[in-house]
Design a protein around this motif. Structure first.
Motif, PDB file in Angstrom:
ATOM      1  N   THR A  19       3.541   2.883   5.272  1.00 15.79           N
ATOM      2  CA  THR A  19       2.644   1.496   5.715  1.00 15.79           C
ATOM      3  C   THR A  19       1.748   1.302   4.465  1.00 15.79           C
ATOM      4  OG1 THR A  19       2.681   2.483   8.025  1.00 15.79           O
ATOM      5  CG2 THR A  19       0.996   0.652   7.343  1.00 15.79           C
ATOM      6  N   MET A  20       1.736  -0.367   4.201  1.00 15.23           N
ATOM      7  CA  MET A  20       1.062  -0.890   3.210  1.00 15.23           C
ATOM      8  C   MET A  20      -0.212  -1.748   4.145  1.00 15.23           C
ATOM      9  SD  MET A  20       2.298   0.307   0.580  1.00 15.23           S
ATOM     10  CE  MET A  20       1.364  -0.533  -0.662  1.00 15.23           C
ATOM     11  N   LYS A  21      -1.022  -2.101   3.102  1.00 16.16           N
ATOM     12  CA  LYS A  21      -1.896  -3.122   3.767  1.00 16.16           C
ATOM     13  C   LYS A  21      -1.432  -4.446   3.191  1.00 16.16           C
ATOM     14  CE  LYS A  21      -5.644   0.060   3.878  1.00 16.16           C
ATOM     15  NZ  LYS A  21      -6.845   0.487   3.993  1.00 16.16           N
ATOM     16  N   PRO A  22      -1.520  -5.511   3.934  1.00 10.84           N
ATOM     17  CA  PRO A  22      -1.739  -5.193   5.667  1.00 10.84           C
ATOM     18  C   PRO A  22      -0.690  -4.225   6.149  1.00 10.84           C
ATOM     19  CG  PRO A  22      -0.765  -7.410   5.161  1.00 10.84           C
ATOM     20  CD  PRO A  22      -0.963  -6.941   4.005  1.00 10.84           C
ATOM     21  N   THR A  23      -1.257  -3.683   7.203  1.00 13.26           N
ATOM     22  CA  THR A  23      -0.419  -2.878   8.051  1.00 13.26           C
ATOM     23  C   THR A  23       1.092  -3.421   8.515  1.00 13.26           C
ATOM     24  OG1 THR A  23      -1.553  -3.261  10.045  1.00 13.26           O
ATOM     25  CG2 THR A  23      -2.382  -1.623   8.619  1.00 13.26           C
ATOM     26  N   THR A  24       1.307  -4.819   8.175  1.00 11.10           N
ATOM     27  CA  THR A  24       2.604  -5.244   8.676  1.00 11.10           C
ATOM     28  C   THR A  24       3.706  -5.015   7.634  1.00 11.10           C
ATOM     29  OG1 THR A  24       1.759  -7.306   8.091  1.00 11.10           O
ATOM     30  CG2 THR A  24       1.559  -6.754  10.126  1.00 11.10           C
ATOM     31  N   ASN A  25       3.241  -4.676   6.404  1.00 15.69           N
ATOM     32  CA  ASN A  25       4.132  -4.433   5.219  1.00 15.69           C
ATOM     33  C   ASN A  25       4.415  -2.947   5.234  1.00 15.69           C
ATOM     34  OD1 ASN A  25       3.894  -7.198   4.866  1.00 15.69           O
ATOM     35  ND2 ASN A  25       2.587  -6.965   3.223  1.00 15.69           N
ATOM     36  N   THR A  26       5.541  -2.735   4.671  1.00 18.05           N
ATOM     37  CA  THR A  26       6.126  -1.237   4.566  1.00 18.05           C
ATOM     38  C   THR A  26       6.800  -1.111   2.858  1.00 18.05           C
ATOM     39  OG1 THR A  26       6.947  -1.201   6.692  1.00 18.05           O
ATOM     40  CG2 THR A  26       7.869   0.470   5.205  1.00 18.05           C
ATOM     41  N   LEU A  27       6.396  -0.233   2.371  1.00 20.94           N
ATOM     42  CA  LEU A  27       6.822   0.287   0.972  1.00 20.94           C
ATOM     43  C   LEU A  27       7.979   1.369   1.130  1.00 20.94           C
ATOM     44  CD1 LEU A  27       6.382   0.214  -2.003  1.00 20.94           C
ATOM     45  CD2 LEU A  27       5.196   2.419  -1.654  1.00 20.94           C
ATOM     46  N   VAL A  28       9.132   0.888   0.798  1.00 15.39           N
ATOM     47  CA  VAL A  28      10.240   1.677   0.869  1.00 15.39           C
ATOM     48  C   VAL A  28      10.595   2.190  -0.594  1.00 15.39           C
ATOM     49  CG1 VAL A  28      12.671   1.760   1.293  1.00 15.39           C
ATOM     50  CG2 VAL A  28      11.360   0.385   2.400  1.00 15.39           C
ATOM     51  N   THR A  29      10.527   3.605  -0.558  1.00 16.90           N
ATOM     52  CA  THR A  29      10.733   4.137  -1.991  1.00 16.90           C
ATOM     53  C   THR A  29      12.192   4.755  -1.934  1.00 16.90           C
ATOM     54  OG1 THR A  29       8.740   4.640  -2.465  1.00 16.90           O
ATOM     55  CG2 THR A  29      10.245   5.884  -3.468  1.00 16.90           C
ATOM     56  N   LEU A  30      13.007   4.406  -2.779  1.00 18.57           N
ATOM     57  CA  LEU A  30      14.339   4.879  -2.876  1.00 18.57           C
ATOM     58  C   LEU A  30      14.327   6.087  -3.937  1.00 18.57           C
ATOM     59  CD1 LEU A  30      17.809   3.220  -3.010  1.00 18.57           C
ATOM     60  CD2 LEU A  30      17.005   4.453  -4.943  1.00 18.57           C
ATOM     61  N   HIS A  31      14.745   7.328  -3.778  1.00 18.69           N
ATOM     62  CA  HIS A  31      14.625   8.329  -4.407  1.00 18.69           C
ATOM     63  C   HIS A  31      15.950   9.175  -4.725  1.00 18.69           C
ATOM     64  CE1 HIS A  31      12.551  11.805  -6.605  1.00 18.69           C
ATOM     65  NE2 HIS A  31      13.768  12.559  -6.102  1.00 18.69           N
ATOM     66  N   VAL A  32      16.664   9.166  -5.822  1.00 17.47           N
ATOM     67  CA  VAL A  32      18.102   9.624  -6.012  1.00 17.47           C
ATOM     68  C   VAL A  32      17.838  10.804  -7.190  1.00 17.47           C
ATOM     69  CG1 VAL A  32      20.205   9.123  -6.970  1.00 17.47           C
ATOM     70  CG2 VAL A  32      19.127   7.270  -5.832  1.00 17.47           C
TER      71      VAL A  32
END
Length: 148
Positions: free
Chosen positions: A95-108
């Motif tokens: 969860t990011m700020k504002p809480t309506t945003n999401t950080l997606v991390t792709l890890h390969v």
């Protein structure tokens, strides 16, 4: 083992909404389209793709494994297989700020196959592989943000 890590912020979607979308194996076809030269669906969540590199075309199998909420986190796990590009992938959600945003991390994490593989990775494999995963994240952002 070589590693690729990239991030994208999905606007106006909570971590739970993003996880719910990613947890559906059939949605992963949208992620791969345009990121690879050719994508073929074998079954829901199971795909064959072709990665074009300066040296040759490489076949990649992408297989959705599971979504989990272990240890308070949100992850989606994928198995990758293919010559010099096989390994594991996971999408981590925060969860990011504002809480309506999401950080997606792709890890390969992928296995290049020893010393020769490391040379091949650095001489022409890594850049197209990184670019493909960037496109996957761009597709993810677009698909989720356009979902009502």
């Amino acid at each position: 083992m070589s590693v690729i890590t990239q991030d994208v912020i999905v606007d106006n979607r909570s971590r739970e909404q993003v996880l719910e979308w990613l947890a559906k194996p059939e949605n992963h076809a949208v992620l791969l389209e345009g990121a690879f030269e050719k994508v073929q669906t074998k079954s829901a969540g199971d795909f064959e793709a072709v990665l074009v590199t300066p040296l040759k075309r490489r076949a990649l199998s992408y297989r959705f494994l599971r979504a989990d909420e272990e240890h308070g986190g949100r992850r989606v796990h994928v198995e990758l297989s293919g010559s010099r590009i096989g390994g594991s992938l996971h999408y981590s959600l925060r969860t990011m700020k504002p809480t309506t945003n999401t950080l997606v991390t792709l890890h390969v994490d992928y296995d290049t196959g020893g010393l020769l593989g490391t040379l091949i990775d650095h001489s022409g494999l890594r850049r197209p592989y990184e670019d493909a995963w960037k496109k996957v994240l761009a597709n993810l952002k677009q698909a989720i943000e356009s979902t009502p």
